[in-house]
Design a protein around this motif. Structure first.
Motif, PDB file in Angstrom:
ATOM      1  N   ASP A 128       0.808  -1.217   0.000  1.00 23.54           N
ATOM      2  CA  ASP A 128       0.000   0.000   0.000  1.00 23.54           C
ATOM      3  C   ASP A 128       0.849   1.279   0.000  1.00 23.54           C
ATOM      4  O   ASP A 128       0.311   2.386  -0.143  1.00 23.54           O
ATOM      5  N   ILE A 129       2.143   1.110   0.179  1.00 23.47           N
ATOM      6  CA  ILE A 129       3.031   2.280   0.234  1.00 23.47           C
ATOM      7  C   ILE A 129       3.466   2.636  -1.187  1.00 23.47           C
ATOM      8  O   ILE A 129       4.070   1.820  -1.885  1.00 23.47           O
ATOM      9  N   PRO A 130       3.171   3.839  -1.647  1.00 28.11           N
ATOM     10  CA  PRO A 130       3.576   4.240  -3.004  1.00 28.11           C
ATOM     11  C   PRO A 130       5.098   4.452  -3.091  1.00 28.11           C
ATOM     12  O   PRO A 130       5.767   4.693  -2.090  1.00 28.11           O
ATOM     13  N   GLN A 131       5.608   4.361  -4.310  1.00 30.94           N
ATOM     14  CA  GLN A 131       7.039   4.598  -4.563  1.00 30.94           C
ATOM     15  C   GLN A 131       7.310   6.117  -4.572  1.00 30.94           C
ATOM     16  O   GLN A 131       6.823   6.816  -5.434  1.00 30.94           O
ATOM     17  N   ARG A 132       8.063   6.581  -3.588  1.00 25.79           N
ATOM     18  CA  ARG A 132       8.394   8.006  -3.504  1.00 25.79           C
ATOM     19  C   ARG A 132       9.889   8.173  -3.202  1.00 25.79           C
ATOM     20  O   ARG A 132      10.496   7.342  -2.513  1.00 25.79           O
ATOM     21  N   ASN A 133      10.447   9.293  -3.735  1.00 31.72           N
ATOM     22  CA  ASN A 133      11.893   9.525  -3.575  1.00 31.72           C
ATOM     23  C   ASN A 133      12.282   9.833  -2.140  1.00 31.72           C
ATOM     24  O   ASN A 133      13.456   9.711  -1.781  1.00 31.72           O
ATOM     25  N   ASP A 134      11.318  10.267  -1.326  1.00 25.52           N
ATOM     26  CA  ASP A 134      11.668  10.635   0.035  1.00 25.52           C
ATOM     27  C   ASP A 134      11.439   9.504   1.022  1.00 25.52           C
ATOM     28  O   ASP A 134      11.609   9.697   2.224  1.00 25.52           O
ATOM     29  N   LEU A 135      11.053   8.302   0.508  1.00 25.63           N
ATOM     30  CA  LEU A 135      10.757   7.174   1.392  1.00 25.63           C
ATOM     31  C   LEU A 135      11.718   6.014   1.154  1.00 25.63           C
ATOM     32  O   LEU A 135      12.182   5.790   0.037  1.00 25.63           O
ATOM     33  N   LEU A 136      11.980   5.293   2.218  1.00 27.17           N
ATOM     34  CA  LEU A 136      12.794   4.081   2.162  1.00 27.17           C
ATOM     35  C   LEU A 136      12.041   2.942   2.818  1.00 27.17           C
ATOM     36  O   LEU A 136      11.283   3.159   3.764  1.00 27.17           O
ATOM     37  N   GLN A 137      12.266   1.706   2.300  1.00 23.05           N
ATOM     38  CA  GLN A 137      11.686   0.516   2.929  1.00 23.05           C
ATOM     39  C   GLN A 137      12.744  -0.579   2.995  1.00 23.05           C
ATOM     40  O   GLN A 137      12.681  -1.563   2.249  1.00 23.05           O
ATOM     41  N   PRO A 138      13.733  -0.409   3.855  1.00 30.09           N
ATOM     42  CA  PRO A 138      14.744  -1.468   3.969  1.00 30.09           C
ATOM     43  C   PRO A 138      14.125  -2.736   4.536  1.00 30.09           C
ATOM     44  O   PRO A 138      13.192  -2.682   5.348  1.00 30.09           O
ATOM     45  N   SER A 139      14.647  -3.868   4.114  1.00 39.02           N
ATOM     46  CA  SER A 139      14.132  -5.175   4.559  1.00 39.02           C
ATOM     47  C   SER A 139      15.180  -5.881   5.395  1.00 39.02           C
ATOM     48  O   SER A 139      16.362  -5.864   5.063  1.00 39.02           O
ATOM     49  N   ILE A 140      14.719  -6.505   6.475  1.00 37.86           N
ATOM     50  CA  ILE A 140      15.606  -7.251   7.374  1.00 37.86           C
ATOM     51  C   ILE A 140      15.168  -8.713   7.339  1.00 37.86           C
ATOM     52  O   ILE A 140      14.032  -9.051   7.741  1.00 37.86           O
ATOM     53  N   PRO A 141      15.986  -9.593   6.823  1.00 41.58           N
ATOM     54  CA  PRO A 141      15.587 -11.002   6.728  1.00 41.58           C
ATOM     55  C   PRO A 141      15.550 -11.671   8.095  1.00 41.58           C
ATOM     56  O   PRO A 141      16.351 -11.359   8.975  1.00 41.58           O
ATOM     57  N   VAL A 142      14.595 -12.605   8.240  1.00 40.90           N
ATOM     58  CA  VAL A 142      14.506 -13.440   9.441  1.00 40.90           C
ATOM     59  C   VAL A 142      15.007 -14.822   9.037  1.00 40.90           C
ATOM     60  O   VAL A 142      14.412 -15.493   8.173  1.00 40.90           O
ATOM     61  N   ILE A 143      16.145 -15.239   9.616  1.00 43.94           N
ATOM     62  CA  ILE A 143      16.860 -16.439   9.179  1.00 43.94           C
ATOM     63  C   ILE A 143      16.771 -17.504  10.267  1.00 43.94           C
ATOM     64  O   ILE A 143      16.946 -17.225  11.447  1.00 43.94           O
ATOM     65  N   LYS A 144      16.506 -18.768   9.783  1.00 38.05           N
ATOM     66  CA  LYS A 144      16.602 -19.924  10.662  1.00 38.05           C
ATOM     67  C   LYS A 144      17.222 -21.076   9.877  1.00 38.05           C
ATOM     68  O   LYS A 144      16.753 -21.422   8.797  1.00 38.05           O
ATOM     69  N   ASP A 145      18.267 -21.617  10.453  1.00 36.76           N
ATOM     70  CA  ASP A 145      19.002 -22.713   9.800  1.00 36.76           C
ATOM     71  C   ASP A 145      19.412 -22.337   8.375  1.00 36.76           C
ATOM     72  O   ASP A 145      19.217 -23.085   7.405  1.00 36.76           O
ATOM     73  N   ASP A 146      19.944 -21.150   8.254  1.00 40.44           N
ATOM     74  CA  ASP A 146      20.451 -20.632   6.980  1.00 40.44           C
ATOM     75  C   ASP A 146      19.378 -20.459   5.920  1.00 40.44           C
ATOM     76  O   ASP A 146      19.694 -20.352   4.724  1.00 40.44           O
ATOM     77  N   GLN A 147      18.126 -20.427   6.321  1.00 38.47           N
ATOM     78  CA  GLN A 147      17.050 -20.185   5.369  1.00 38.47           C
ATOM     79  C   GLN A 147      16.240 -18.985   5.843  1.00 38.47           C
ATOM     80  O   GLN A 147      16.007 -18.811   7.037  1.00 38.47           O
ATOM     81  N   GLN A 148      15.843 -18.146   4.844  1.00 35.77           N
ATOM     82  CA  GLN A 148      15.029 -16.985   5.165  1.00 35.77           C
ATOM     83  C   GLN A 148      13.577 -17.428   5.281  1.00 35.77           C
ATOM     84  O   GLN A 148      12.974 -17.889   4.319  1.00 35.77           O
ATOM     85  N   VAL A 149      13.019 -17.233   6.469  1.00 36.18           N
ATOM     86  CA  VAL A 149      11.657 -17.681   6.712  1.00 36.18           C
ATOM     87  C   VAL A 149      10.717 -16.493   6.877  1.00 36.18           C
ATOM     88  O   VAL A 149       9.501 -16.688   7.058  1.00 36.18           O
TER      89      VAL A 149
END
Length: 473
Positions: A128-149
């Motif tokens: 729902d968040i539009p693409q704008r130059n003043d916004l960021l959406q960094p992603s942090i992976p949640v890892i278990k046993d070397d797999q992103q869950v």
């Protein structure tokens, strides 16, 4: 408008300092918002990573994130683990529009949690968040046993906005402007002091130049420090000393020339007046005396002329390859009759067929040897000896001339090369000496980058040693 060197250097130092300070203020102004926001954003990413570490304990290989999905307490506990507090479930949370446009919003409201299949388990909907130059959406992976869950998203802004942020920024800029103002005053004062300090030697040199123009050769500069300006001050003092010495030498030189010319002219005048007054008749013996005085004057003028030529070095060009042996032999042959008249033997301490060559000016070198033979002839007693020695060294040729009595007193030897100096003036005039021969010899030797010295001879007279380089660069 003429600007002094002090003004120019002062302006340069002041402007460079002010430009530096202004540049720093502009860089701070440009980078402060983004820099502070980046710091805050990185802090939030670290918090999100802590939440990811907390949530992984609730992942099941069989049920996945079912516990988190069905029980909101887990998400609330994850937020609590980093010191944040979720509002009660019945409290109104920010809508997507409000979340995007709000100048400030709580950290928990900008978190979103998705499973590996892209299902939203908690927080706002990323799509729902539009693409704008003043916004960021960094992603942090949640890892278990070397797999992103799973993945945690954070909605962030690139730069600080809002009254609070603006207020903080303005307060910081006020502090900077105060620092800038203090620094500018300090720079102004420091530039004033440093410029005055560094230009003091130049001011001293300017004053010294004015003193020299006014004829004050006693003026000295007292150097400060050990830099190039101090070296320049030392050079100025040396130049002043050299000018003073030249002036004294010139004054003495003019005085000596006047004295040397006055004596024969006085004799000529008195004898001519005696003939005019009838005291003496124009007999051959008186005319012969007048002729001798005229010859003495002519010799003195010629010696002065030769000295001026050797002083300037205009006619001395040590570029030809000449034989020193042949020059010495030629001059010795020319003087053989005159030496024989005084019964003075010429003893050669070299082989006449040994051809010793060097780079030199043939004319001036011949004059040098001629002057040395002439001096020995004039000032060596009858039945004496003149010993001529030639020594061949790898880089030099040495000519040594020793004659017999009379010798020269030790106190007079250092003065032999001074102009118009004669050990016995009356005896020198009687022999036709002007006192310029040794000065001319020294000039010729110096023009050939050589060295000439005088000392008492073992034969009882004077020893003159000349060292000439074989090559002149």
């Amino acid at each position: 408008m003429r600007l002094s060197l002090f003004t120019k250097i002062f302006i340069v130092l002041l402007l460079s300092s002010l430009i530096t300070l202004i540049g720093i203020s502009l860089l701070i102004n440009v980078s402060f918002r983004g820099g502070l926001q980046n710091y805050l954003n990185n802090s939030e990413i670290e918090k999100a990573e802590s939440i990811a570490s907390f949530l992984i304990n609730f992942y099941s290989d069989r049920d996945g994130w079912q516990e988190v999905e069905q029980n909101s307490i887990v998400w609330r506990a994850a937020i609590d683990s980093i010191g944040e507090k979720l509002p009660p479930e019945h409290a109104n949370l920010l809508s997507t529009e409000e979340l995007i446009n709000a100048e400030t919003s709580p950290f928990f409201a900008r978190l979103s949690f998705y499973d590996a299949n892209g299902n939203n388990l908690a927080g706002y909907a990323v799509e729902d968040i539009p693409q704008r130059n003043d916004l960021l959406q960094p992603s942090i992976p949640v890892i278990k046993d070397d797999q992103q869950v799973g993945t945690i998203y954070i909605l962030q802004k690139k730069s600080i906005t809002g009254p609070l942020a603006e207020g903080f920024f303005n307060e910081q800029m006020k502090s900077f402007y105060i620092i800038f103002f203090i620094s500018a005053i300090f720079t102004f004062g420091l530039a004033l002091v440093l410029v005055r300090y560094f230009l003091k030697p130049l001011n001293d040199l300017q004053k010294g130049s004015q003193e020299l123009m006014e004829g004050n050769l006693e003026y000295k500069i007292y150097p400060q420090g050990n830099d190039e300006l101090a070296d320049l001050s030392h050079a100025f003092n040396k130049m002043t000393a050299a000018l003073k010495n030249q002036k004294e030498t010139r004054d003495q030189w003019l005085s000596d020339i006047s004295h040397e010319l006055r004596t024969p002219i006085s004799v000529l005048r008195s004898e001519i007046e005696a003939i005019e007054d009838g005291i003496r008749k124009p007999e051959p013996r008186y005319i012969s005396s007048l002729h001798r005085q005229v010859l003495n004057l002519a010799d003195l003028v010629e010696d002065l002329y030769q000295l001026s030529l050797t002083d300037s070095g205009v006619e001395i060009k040590p570029t030809d390859t000449v034989s020193l042996t042949k020059i010495v032999e030629s001059v010795a042959e020319q003087f053989s009759i005159r030496f024989g008249q005084k019964n003075i033997r010429i003893v050669r301490q070299y082989m006449a067929n040994l051809d010793l060559r060097l780079k030199a000016d043939s004319k001036s070198l011949t004059q040098l040897v001629t002057n040395l033979f002439e001096n020995s002839l004039r000032y060596t007693d009858e039945n004496g000896v003149l010993q001529v020695t030639l020594i061949n060294q790898p880089e030099h040729l040495i000519l040594v001339m020793d004659d017999s009595t009379p010798t020269v007193p030790n106190e007079s030897i250092p003065k032999l090369f001074d102009r118009l100096y004669r050990v016995d003036k009356s005896r020198s005039r009687a022999n036709g000496g002007s006192g310029l021969g040794m000065s001319i010899c020294q000039n010729i030797v110096n023009a050939h980058n050589g060295n000439i010295t005088a000392a008492q001879s073992n034969l009882g007279g004077l020893r003159v040693e000349i060292r000439l380089p074989k090559e002149n660069s």
